[in-house]
Design a protein around this motif. Structure first.
Motif, PDB file in Angstrom:
ATOM      1  N   LYS A  86       0.838  -1.205   0.000  1.00 52.22           N
ATOM      2  CA  LYS A  86       0.000   0.000   0.000  1.00 52.22           C
ATOM      3  C   LYS A  86       0.872   1.254   0.000  1.00 52.22           C
ATOM      4  O   LYS A  86       0.631   2.192  -0.775  1.00 52.22           O
ATOM      5  CB  LYS A  86      -0.918  -0.013   1.221  1.00 52.22           C
ATOM      6  CG  LYS A  86      -1.804   1.225   1.343  1.00 52.22           C
ATOM      7  CD  LYS A  86      -2.634   1.162   2.622  1.00 52.22           C
ATOM      8  CE  LYS A  86      -3.447   2.435   2.817  1.00 52.22           C
ATOM      9  NZ  LYS A  86      -4.234   2.396   4.085  1.00 52.22           N
ATOM     10  N   LEU A  87       1.880   1.279   0.862  1.00 55.20           N
ATOM     11  CA  LEU A  87       2.780   2.426   0.938  1.00 55.20           C
ATOM     12  C   LEU A  87       3.508   2.645  -0.378  1.00 55.20           C
ATOM     13  O   LEU A  87       3.606   3.773  -0.874  1.00 55.20           O
ATOM     14  CB  LEU A  87       3.793   2.217   2.070  1.00 55.20           C
ATOM     15  CG  LEU A  87       4.877   3.286   2.226  1.00 55.20           C
ATOM     16  CD1 LEU A  87       4.262   4.636   2.561  1.00 55.20           C
ATOM     17  CD2 LEU A  87       5.885   2.865   3.306  1.00 55.20           C
ATOM     18  N   ALA A  88       4.012   1.556  -0.967  1.00 56.59           N
ATOM     19  CA  ALA A  88       4.750   1.662  -2.224  1.00 56.59           C
ATOM     20  C   ALA A  88       3.842   2.120  -3.361  1.00 56.59           C
ATOM     21  O   ALA A  88       4.250   2.924  -4.204  1.00 56.59           O
ATOM     22  CB  ALA A  88       5.395   0.322  -2.567  1.00 56.59           C
ATOM     23  N   SER A  89       2.609   1.646  -3.388  1.00 60.45           N
ATOM     24  CA  SER A  89       1.678   2.014  -4.457  1.00 60.45           C
ATOM     25  C   SER A  89       1.288   3.485  -4.366  1.00 60.45           C
ATOM     26  O   SER A  89       1.311   4.213  -5.367  1.00 60.45           O
ATOM     27  CB  SER A  89       0.413   1.139  -4.384  1.00 60.45           C
ATOM     28  OG  SER A  89       0.725  -0.216  -4.551  1.00 60.45           O
ATOM     29  N   VAL A  90       0.940   3.934  -3.170  1.00 59.45           N
ATOM     30  CA  VAL A  90       0.573   5.350  -2.982  1.00 59.45           C
ATOM     31  C   VAL A  90       1.748   6.252  -3.329  1.00 59.45           C
ATOM     32  O   VAL A  90       1.590   7.266  -4.026  1.00 59.45           O
ATOM     33  CB  VAL A  90       0.108   5.589  -1.529  1.00 59.45           C
ATOM     34  CG1 VAL A  90      -0.075   7.081  -1.260  1.00 59.45           C
ATOM     35  CG2 VAL A  90      -1.189   4.845  -1.249  1.00 59.45           C
ATOM     36  N   THR A  91       2.927   5.884  -2.853  1.00 59.71           N
ATOM     37  CA  THR A  91       4.126   6.679  -3.130  1.00 59.71           C
ATOM     38  C   THR A  91       4.412   6.748  -4.622  1.00 59.71           C
ATOM     39  O   THR A  91       4.712   7.818  -5.165  1.00 59.71           O
ATOM     40  CB  THR A  91       5.338   6.076  -2.394  1.00 59.71           C
ATOM     41  OG1 THR A  91       5.088   6.078  -0.986  1.00 59.71           O
ATOM     42  CG2 THR A  91       6.600   6.885  -2.683  1.00 59.71           C
ATOM     43  N   MET A  92       4.309   5.620  -5.307  1.00 61.29           N
ATOM     44  CA  MET A  92       4.603   5.569  -6.741  1.00 61.29           C
ATOM     45  C   MET A  92       3.665   6.470  -7.538  1.00 61.29           C
ATOM     46  O   MET A  92       4.103   7.239  -8.400  1.00 61.29           O
ATOM     47  CB  MET A  92       4.496   4.133  -7.243  1.00 61.29           C
ATOM     48  CG  MET A  92       4.778   3.975  -8.739  1.00 61.29           C
ATOM     49  SD  MET A  92       4.386   2.315  -9.350  1.00 61.29           S
ATOM     50  CE  MET A  92       2.592   2.329  -9.220  1.00 61.29           C
ATOM     51  N   PHE A  93       2.364   6.417  -7.271  1.00 57.58           N
ATOM     52  CA  PHE A  93       1.405   7.210  -8.040  1.00 57.58           C
ATOM     53  C   PHE A  93       1.560   8.709  -7.776  1.00 57.58           C
ATOM     54  O   PHE A  93       1.465   9.523  -8.699  1.00 57.58           O
ATOM     55  CB  PHE A  93      -0.017   6.759  -7.729  1.00 57.58           C
ATOM     56  CG  PHE A  93      -0.403   5.470  -8.407  1.00 57.58           C
ATOM     57  CD1 PHE A  93      -0.469   5.383  -9.791  1.00 57.58           C
ATOM     58  CD2 PHE A  93      -0.674   4.333  -7.665  1.00 57.58           C
ATOM     59  CE1 PHE A  93      -0.802   4.191 -10.422  1.00 57.58           C
ATOM     60  CE2 PHE A  93      -1.005   3.138  -8.278  1.00 57.58           C
ATOM     61  CZ  PHE A  93      -1.071   3.070  -9.662  1.00 57.58           C
TER      62      PHE A  93
END
Length: 230
Positions: A17-24
């Motif tokens: 979740k953290l990686a996905s939010v950060t990436m977008f």
């Protein structure tokens, strides 16, 4: 009673979740920033580029320490966020996102910047000669020609966020369900000498990281092969 040798998947899902939010978020921030660095004639843009790349060479504990000070309600920035925006960044998931944005920013910006700089100079000039605006030139001409750089930046920033430890530990600590990501879970299990469970977490992260890198290299390989065809 929970078996101490069974993986708790919550830290892994929290990492994803953290990686996905950060990436977008970094995609929206990184594209205009890389575009400005590639085409601006400002002399001081070199200093901006150095600041962006600083997390690549700065020890994560140092960066995490200064972010912890900045985000703390005891200091001016943290007090402003807490008082006027009712936002607390220390030991919260939003704090992890903010720290990850700063920590993974160069892994998004640098590949996109390299893509822009690798384009022929006359491509942008030809678009402007035809009367196209800067926005149309960016989205219709430039970005379609650097799509592999966009994919590389997105995947590398995602993978970098998945594996970060020092910064998230300093900012978030180890609160289950809120800030305890997979890398922190490994650390906790090692401290409690539960090496078999730490090994299981590590194997999952290792496999995930390898799959991500394999995806990047495969995309670049097939794209370069496609470009080489007559």
């Amino acid at each position: 009673m929970n078996d101490p040798n069974i993986i708790d998947w919550q830290p892994l899902w929290l990492s994803l979740k953290l990686a996905s939010v950060t990436m977008f978020i970094l995609l929206f921030l990184g594209i205009p920033l890389a575009w400005w660095l590639a085409y601006s004639r400002r002399r001081w843009k070199v200093a901006v580029e150095a600041v962006i790349s600083l997390p690549m060479v700065l020890p994560p504990s140092v960066l995490g320490f200064y972010l912890l000070l900045a985000f703390s309600p005891a200091n001016a920035f943290g007090a402003f966020l807490s008082r006027y925006l009712d936002l607390r960044l220390v030991f919260t998931f939003p704090g992890l996102v903010m720290a990850s944005l700063i920590y993974s920013l160069p892994f998004m910006v640098n590949p996109i910047l390299a893509g822009f700089r690798g384009l022929p100079a006359d491509l942008k000039e030809a678009s402007q000669t035809l009367g196209k605006s800067e926005t149309v030139t960016l989205f219709r001409i430039l970005l379609p020609n650097i799509h592999t750089s966009l994919i590389t930046g997105a995947v590398l920033s995602f993978a970098h966020t998945i594996g970060e430890f020092g910064v998230v530990m300093m900012i978030g600590g180890s609160i289950p369900g809120q800030t305890k990501v997979a890398s922190v879970a490994i650390y906790d299990e090692v401290l409690s000498t539960n090496y078999p469970l730490a090994n299981r977490y590590a194997i999952v992260l290792l496999a995930l990281s390898f799959a991500i890198l394999l995806l990047v290299y495969s995309i670049n390989h097939y794209y370069n092969k496609y470009k080489a065809l007559p």
